[in-house]
Design an enzyme around this catalytic site. Structure first.
Site, PDB file in Angstrom:
ATOM      1  N   ASP A  60      -6.833  -1.390  -4.700  1.00 47.55           N
ATOM      2  CA  ASP A  60      -7.949  -1.121  -3.777  1.00 47.55           C
ATOM      3  C   ASP A  60      -8.954  -0.156  -4.409  1.00 47.55           C
ATOM      4  OD1 ASP A  60      -6.605  -2.672  -1.864  1.00 47.55           O
ATOM      5  OD2 ASP A  60      -5.684  -0.922  -0.923  1.00 47.55           O
TER       6      ASP A  60
ATOM      7  N   ASP B 226       0.857  -1.189   0.000  1.00 52.43           N
ATOM      8  CA  ASP B 226       0.000   0.000   0.000  1.00 52.43           C
ATOM      9  C   ASP B 226       0.889   1.234   0.000  1.00 52.43           C
ATOM     10  OD1 ASP B 226      -2.414  -1.366  -0.030  1.00 52.43           O
ATOM     11  OD2 ASP B 226      -2.624  -1.362   2.145  1.00 52.43           O
TER      12      ASP B 226
END
Length: 159
Positions: free
Chosen positions: A128, A113
């Site tokens: 995402d 991330d």
């Protein structure tokens, strides 16, 4: 159209993996840099859970669920007869994003991330975003378009 949707899903996976490669090649875990002061940062973290860090260290659960959902959505590309632009976009984004994160889980044991916004605490990634937007499009399709053909058939039969 199903083959084009699969190719576009593959393109989303490639974009996701290229961005993650750039992040990991240029940053150390738990480090980053400011893009827009006070608003947007690129900050590399290793996420062993799901959204908001829930279900930490459940790698095989996420692998299994992602594979199952991806397979069901790919089958729907070929079997479902009432696709709309919303359902095609939903499948493209959900499968592309899901497989992008699946690759991370299989290869690294965690998801990479890197997108950090001051007004939204969790750090997330391109995959995402794809899954989230795709889910919104799927909900729109289900709520507003999935019963159109069956409703039209009922009206025609009544006449």
């Amino acid at each position: 159209m199903a083959i084009i949707a699969l190719l576009l899903s593959a393109a989303a996976v490639v974009v996701d993996q290229i961005i993650k490669l750039l992040v990991t090649a240029n940053l150390k875990p738990s480090s980053g840099f400011t893009v827009i002061n006070g608003i947007f940062n690129i900050f590399y973290i290793k996420n062993k859970g799901a959204a908001f860090g829930i279900l930490q260290n459940q790698r095989w659960f996420f692998i299994t669920v992602t594979l199952a959902i991806s397979i069901l959505l790919i089958i729907s590309l070929f079997k479902y007869q009432n696709h709309t632009v919303f359902s095609y976009i939903a499948v493209i984004l959900i499968v592309g994003g899901g497989l992008g994160n699946l690759i991370d889980r299989i290869v690294y044991g965690y998801v990479i991330d890197y997108l950090s916004f001051s007004f939204f605490p969790p750090i997330f990634n391109f995959a995402d975003c794809c899954v989230t937007v795709g889910t919104v499009f799927l909900i729109i399709h289900i709520l507003f378009f999935s019963n159109l053909d069956s409703n039209a058939e009922r009206v025609i039969r009544r006449k």
